[in-house]
Each structure stands twice: as structure tokens, then as C-alpha cells.
Design a protein around this motif. Structure first.
Motif, PDB file in Angstrom:
ATOM      1  N   GLY A 136       0.829  -1.347   0.099  1.00 35.98           N
ATOM      2  CA  GLY A 136       0.100  -0.095  -0.096  1.00 35.98           C
ATOM      3  C   GLY A 136       0.949   1.195  -0.112  1.00 35.98           C
ATOM      4  N   ARG A 137       2.200   1.185  -0.193  1.00 35.87           N
ATOM      5  CA  ARG A 137       2.962   2.574  -0.280  1.00 35.87           C
ATOM      6  C   ARG A 137       2.438   3.025  -1.617  1.00 35.87           C
ATOM      7  N   TYR A 138       2.439   4.382  -1.684  1.00 37.22           N
ATOM      8  CA  TYR A 138       2.060   5.021  -2.975  1.00 37.22           C
ATOM      9  C   TYR A 138       2.579   6.575  -2.944  1.00 37.22           C
ATOM     10  N   ALA A 139       2.607   7.039  -4.204  1.00 39.42           N
ATOM     11  CA  ALA A 139       3.009   8.419  -4.357  1.00 39.42           C
ATOM     12  C   ALA A 139       2.182   9.148  -5.357  1.00 39.42           C
ATOM     13  N   GLN A 140       1.830  10.144  -5.524  1.00 41.51           N
ATOM     14  CA  GLN A 140       1.053  11.026  -6.281  1.00 41.51           C
ATOM     15  C   GLN A 140       1.285  12.435  -6.459  1.00 41.51           C
TER      16      GLN A 140
END
Length: 348
Positions: A97-101
Motif C-alpha cells: 500500500g505504499r504510494y506516491a501521487q
């Protein structure tokens, strides 16, 4: 003599069986069968562990949990260098569930990147039994599209099997193949309703391809979600997922997301797909290019078996090289976050 007596006795017992069951006949004790209760098989603890876990539990989910703030900020800095470019970017590690946006839900011209969610809907039709992988689709004047591809050059009335249409749509981004699938799944209105049902709120088909004016739209989150729904088992059957991967794996354009990822990992800079495979990575991606907008989205397999999805859409001046370079630089910035975990010590 022994064999003969055995046959006679067995036949007599068989004939007497019904009478014994009704209670009309009682056999002597030495002929009464002794029934040994069946041994109850003890469950295998290891098997219990396997069966108690759903086959999709380990595939991850399209769910954001922990933002990689450093990567999100890095993308913001890169985009700020060219403020006249509009950017949508999103990355999610499916296993944790690690994310960047960066503006992940901004609707921008989809170009050919919209072919990925179209493929998803077509394979849903196959799963539902409403379309066959070898069903012939007929070329008509309505669906002939210019630009990429060779199917438009064939005579009207030519029939292509669905598997060829779907593959050419992704492999060389054939626009006529795409229009054939749009028509076959019910047309633009029905297709847009299917996108909405899949949670692809920014993804809309408003025109036949090639759509050089950019009226067809999508976002980075939508493109990543379409791919993740397949890989996590939330959409399509296992066979449908296999077909999706096989088709996505035929894409010949690999200079944006794969090229940028390779740049970020360092080392050999040969052909992106081959060089990434040597490093233990594989990218199933589909690009888009209409001059005023560029896009790329794909599934990334890491050397340790974990997976991530990433998508980038950039809108800018016509054929401006800064757009493609920005996608490569954002993909390169993502690479340090997608390095494999060290292999655990070998069990002896």
C-alpha cells in the motif's frame, strides 16, 4: 475344489443379502460380516493453512496506506520545472500500500493509454460468455481509424479474430483494432458506463480513435487502477488475467515508463525491456501519444516477486520533447522506492 466352493458361497451370500437386510433371514455367526469403522483421517496442519487462505489474499489490493512523501514531493519539483505542462502521476505498491501521487485524479487526454481499460472491458465480456476470443469482427467504414496500425488498410468486410484485434490494439497501438472492440462491446456510451462501474471516474471515450483533439480522457489513478484490478484478482478470472498479461506483454513501445525505470536503476542502458529483465524487473505497459499529450501506465514486477502499478499522463505543446522527458524523469525518481528486499537466509 476350494475355488468352486468360494464361488458358490459368494453367490449364495449375494442372493441372501436383501433378505438379511429385511430381517427375514439370519446368518450364522461365522458368516456375519464384521464392519470396522472407517478411520477418521486427521487433517494436515499445513493443508489447513493453505485452504484457510483465499487464493487472492496474497495478491494485494488497490488500496493506498502509506504515502511516500519524498517521492510525491520529488515529482512536484520535477513538474514545477515546466509549469506550462499539465501532469497526472500515480504509483502504488500492491503488496503493502505504499504510494506516491501528483494530481492523480486530474482528467487529461488519454491518447492510446485508454486502450488498456478497453482491453479490460473486452476480457470481462469474454469471462461473461458474451464474447469469444476467436469471434471474428468485421471491418466497416465506421471503425476505420487513421494513424497507427495496419488493419485500416484492409478491404471493408475483412474479418479479424478478436484475439488478433485485441493484441494489435496493444502491440502496435492499432486504432482501427481499438474501434472494432469499442463497437463490439456496445459502443462509446456502454463502454463509459462500464468504466464507471470499475471505478474509473475520469476515463471517458468521446470519440473514435485516433482522437487527435484529445477528447477521450483518463487520469493516472484510473490507468493504474485498471491494471491493478486485474493483477489483484478483483477483476477477470484467472484465464482472463493471463490473457491480459499476455497481450500487455506484446507492447513494443518501452521508452517512457520502462526506459525511465531503467534510468533510475542505473547500470546497462540497452534496450529497456531486455536490460530490465537482466536486473530482475519486468514491465507490462501501454503508452499513448497524440502530440499534445503523452501517457504511459504499467504493471511492474520486482525481482523479489512484489508488484507495483504506475501511470503518468502529461499534456503540453504539440510534439514537445519535455513531455516525454518528464515521464522518464518521474519514472526514474520512482526507481529507488521499487528496489527488492534482500533475500532471506537459506533454511537448512
Amino acid at each position: 475344489m476350494g475355488v468352486g466352493l468360494g464361488v458358490i458361497t459368494g453367490s449364495a451370500l449375494k442372493l441372501a443379502g436383501p433378505a438379511v437386510q429385511r430381517g427375514d433371514l439370519t446368518l450364522p455367526g461365522w458368516l456375519t460380516p464384521t464392519i470396522t469403522p472407517a478411520k477418521q483421517e486427521q487433517p494436515d496442519p499445513a493443508a489447513a493453512v493453505i485452504t484457510s487462505t483465499s487464493s487472492t489474499d496474497t495478491l494485494g489490493h488497490f488500496e493506498t496506506k502509506q504515502e511516500l512523501s519524498a517521492l510525491s514531493k520529488r515529482w512536484e519539483v520535477l513538474a514545477a520545472q515546466d509549469p506550462d505542462l499539465q501532469v497526472s502521476a500515480f504509483m502504488l505498491a500492491l503488496d503493502d500500500g505504499r504510494y506516491a501521487q501528483l494530481n492523480p485524479d486530474t482528467a487529461l487526454p488519454a491518447a492510446s493509454a485508454i486502450k488498456t481499460p478497453i482491453l479490460l472491458v473486452a476480457l470481462e465480456e469474454i469471462d461473461a460468455g458474451r464474447l469469444s476470443w476467436n469471434e471474428p469482427l468485421t471491418l466497416s467504414k465506421t471503425v476505420v481509424g487513421g494513424g497507427a496500425g495496419w488493419m485500416a488498410s484492409k478491404p471493408l468486410g475483412t474479418r479479424f479474430p478478436t484475439h488478433e484485434v485485441a493484441t494489435e490494439m496493444i502491440r502496435i497501438s492499432d486504432n482501427t483494432a481499438t474501434n472494432l472492440l469499442i463497437e463490439r462491446v456496445g459502443g462509446q456510451e456502454d463502454l463509459n458506463a462500464r468504466f464507471t462501474s470499475l471505478g474509473l471516474s475520469a476515463t471517458k471515450v468521446n470519440n473514435w480513435l485516433p482522437d487527435l483533439k484529445g477528447t477521450n480522457t483518463t487520469s493516472a489513478r484510473d490507468l493504474a487502477r485498471a491494471i491493478a484490478l486485474v493483477d489483484t484478482g478483483e477483476a477477470l478470472s484467472i484465464r482472463g488475467r493471463d490473457l491480459f498479461r499476455e497481450v500487455m506483454g506484446t507492447s513494443v513501445t518501452n521508452r517512457l515508463l520502462p526506459g525511465g525505470l531503467l534510468k533510475g536503476l542505473g547500470g546497462s542502458q540497452g534496450k529497456p525491456d531486455d536490460s530490465l529483465m537482466i536486473k530482475g524487473y519486468r514491465v507490462f505497459n501501454k503508452t499513448g501519444d497524440i502530440g499534445i499529450a503523452y501517457a504511459d501506465a504499467g504493471l511492474i514486477e520486482l525481482p523479489d516477486g512484489r508488484r507495483a502499478v504506475a501511470a503518468f499522463v502529461v499534456k503540453g505543446p504539440f510534439n514537445d520533447p519535455r513531455s516525454t522527458e518528464l515521464i522518464r524523469n518521474m519514472a526514474a525518481a520512482m526507481a529507488p522506492m521499487l528496489k527488492p528486499k534482500p533475500a532471506p537466509p537459506r533454511q537448512r
